[in-house]
Design an enzyme around this catalytic site. Structure first.
Site, PDB file in Angstrom:
ATOM      1  N   ARG A 259      -7.660 -20.287  -2.854  1.00 35.47           N
ATOM      2  CA  ARG A 259      -6.731 -20.122  -1.737  1.00 35.47           C
ATOM      3  C   ARG A 259      -5.660 -21.208  -1.708  1.00 35.47           C
ATOM      4  O   ARG A 259      -5.946 -22.383  -1.568  1.00 35.47           O
ATOM      5  CB  ARG A 259      -7.492 -20.104  -0.404  1.00 35.47           C
TER       6      ARG A 259
ATOM      7  N   LYS B 248       6.536  -1.875   2.173  1.00 38.14           N
ATOM      8  CA  LYS B 248       5.295  -1.278   2.674  1.00 38.14           C
ATOM      9  C   LYS B 248       4.157  -2.277   2.475  1.00 38.14           C
ATOM     10  O   LYS B 248       3.260  -2.085   1.651  1.00 38.14           O
ATOM     11  CB  LYS B 248       5.019   0.065   1.978  1.00 38.14           C
TER      12      LYS B 248
ATOM     13  N   TYR C 247       0.828  -1.201   0.000  1.00 40.29           N
ATOM     14  CA  TYR C 247       0.000   0.000   0.000  1.00 40.29           C
ATOM     15  C   TYR C 247       0.859   1.245   0.000  1.00 40.29           C
ATOM     16  O   TYR C 247       2.067   1.178   0.203  1.00 40.29           O
ATOM     17  CB  TYR C 247      -0.962  -0.006   1.195  1.00 40.29           C
TER      18      TYR C 247
HETATM   19  N1  PDD Z   1       2.466   5.032   7.298  1.00 42.71           N
HETATM   20  N2  PDD Z   1       7.040   3.690   9.140  1.00 42.71           N
HETATM   21  C1  PDD Z   1       5.865   3.033   9.096  1.00 42.71           C
HETATM   22  C2  PDD Z   1       5.770   1.678   9.721  1.00 42.71           C
HETATM   23  C3  PDD Z   1       4.752   3.634   8.463  1.00 42.71           C
HETATM   24  O1  PDD Z   1       3.588   2.960   8.397  1.00 42.71           O
HETATM   25  C4  PDD Z   1       4.884   4.935   7.901  1.00 42.71           C
HETATM   26  C5  PDD Z   1       3.739   5.635   7.208  1.00 42.71           C
HETATM   27  C6  PDD Z   1       6.137   5.587   7.978  1.00 42.71           C
HETATM   28  C7  PDD Z   1       6.379   6.963   7.368  1.00 42.71           C
HETATM   29  O2  PDD Z   1       6.373   6.891   5.966  1.00 42.71           O
HETATM   30  P1  PDD Z   1       5.942   8.183   5.082  1.00 42.71           P
HETATM   31  O3  PDD Z   1       6.744   9.309   5.598  1.00 42.71           O
HETATM   32  O4  PDD Z   1       6.281   7.791   3.703  1.00 42.71           O
HETATM   33  O5  PDD Z   1       4.456   8.395   5.296  1.00 42.71           O
HETATM   34  C8  PDD Z   1       7.192   4.933   8.601  1.00 42.71           C
HETATM   35  C9  PDD Z   1       1.294   5.549   6.615  1.00 42.71           C
HETATM   36  C10 PDD Z   1       1.122   7.036   6.743  1.00 42.71           C
HETATM   37  C11 PDD Z   1       0.070   4.756   7.064  1.00 42.71           C
HETATM   38  O6  PDD Z   1       0.191   3.558   7.236  1.00 42.71           O
HETATM   39  O7  PDD Z   1      -1.031   5.352   7.189  1.00 42.71           O
END
Ligand code: PDD
Length: 284
Positions: A100, A148, A33
């Site tokens: 699955r 991510k 995501y």
């Molecule tokens: N999350 N570390 C983690 C585990 C995160 O989930 C996020 C951001 C960040 C910071 O990344 P960035 O600066 O690119 O937003 C660091 C998003 C905002 C969320 O899950 O909603």
């Protein structure tokens, strides 16, 4: 006005926007995501977010659902349809729908792409009402936190534990007692030695886009800085702690496990970096 979502090529009212029960995102968390902050119609740190999306996609072997240019057009269209100029754009891409079975389906299904947008107020002009508490928690997330991934159950549990303790964020530490990051943010610490630190990128942290952009402000501002991990003791002795993300911008952590950080108010370094963050938003 009903919110509109984008799901696999269609723009639908949120209430009717559904994914298949055999979607691998739903069944395995097999997807990735992105979260973008849009400010007055502009995606902040756009190139960094698209680069990370590409990297996450490559790391888990997902095909691209469309070109980056088309994706940008979909985001613009979705913001227009929702009449949102300043807010959050959530993008999720999963391996799609298949019977699955744990290993990757063969042939690969078409990846499932969904997007939502939500209005979010502009950052406040100063930090007086923009700071929060945090708690410390052992980092029990999986070993590839640099992707991510939508495998966020440990992050969800950590945020909930923070909320129950009356805090906003959970600051996580690894088995060596070194701070990794927040449950959904990057963590920065100004030590007793006045040096600003954030952990160097490794498999234990997500490469934050806000972090990457802020590093340039740090270099320009002349703050003493080192990219290295901070121990829990170092965290507890900090003059300042702050978190960064697309949703928290730059947010001072003014209490840690119930104890004030520094004098319990947003600190100088966070204030300077927040001012630069705002200038960057407004200056384009
Ligand atoms: N999350 N570390 C983690 C585990 C995160 O989930 C996020 C951001 C960040 C910071 O990344 P960035 O600066 O690119 O937003 C660091 C998003 C905002 C969320 O899950 O909603």
């Amino acid at each position: 006005m009903a919110r509109i979502a984008y799901v696999n090529g269609r723009y639908l009212p949120l209430a009717r926007a559904c994914v298949n029960i055999e979607d691998r995102g739903y069944q395995f968390g097999d997807g990735i995501y992105e979260v973008f902050y849009a400010y007055r119609g502009r995606l902040i740190d756009e190139a960094l977010h698209f680069a990370r999306l590409e990297r996450s996609r490559g790391e888990i072997g997902l095909p691209a659902p469309m070109s980056e240019a088309s994706l940008r057009a979909v985001i613009r269209a979705l913001m227009r349809r929702n009449r949102v100029e300043t807010g959050l754009v959530y993008l999720q891409l999963t391996r799609g729908v298949a019977r699955r079975e744990h290993c990757f389906p063969d042939p690969a299904p078409y990846p499932a792409l969904s997007l939502t947008v939500r209005a979010k107020p502009e950052p406040p002009a100063d930090l007086s009402g923009w700071h929060a508490g945090a708690v410390t928690l052992a980092d029990e997330r999986w070993g590839r936190c640099d992707i991510k991934s939508i495998n966020l159950l440990p992050n969800v549990l950590a945020r909930e534990a923070a909320r129950r303790a009356g805090a906003l964020e959970a600051i996580l530490f690894d088995e060596r007692g070194m701070v990794t990051e927040g449950a959904s943010s990057s963590v920065w610490v100004v030590g007793a030695d006045q040096v600003l630190r954030t952990r160097a990128l490794d498999r234990h942290v997500l490469p934050g886009c806000t972090r990457a952009a802020l590093l340039e402000d740090v270099a320009a501002g002349g703050t003493m800085f080192r990219e290295e991990a901070v121990s829990l003791e170092g965290l507890r002795a900090a003059r300042e702690i702050f978190i960064t993300s697309a949703t928290s911008f730059v947010k001072p952590i003014t209490s840690l496990d119930g104890v004030p950080v520094g004098n319990g108010a947003p600190g100088l370094v966070a204030s300077q970096l927040y001012a630069r963050y705002l200038a960057r938003l407004r200056g384009g």
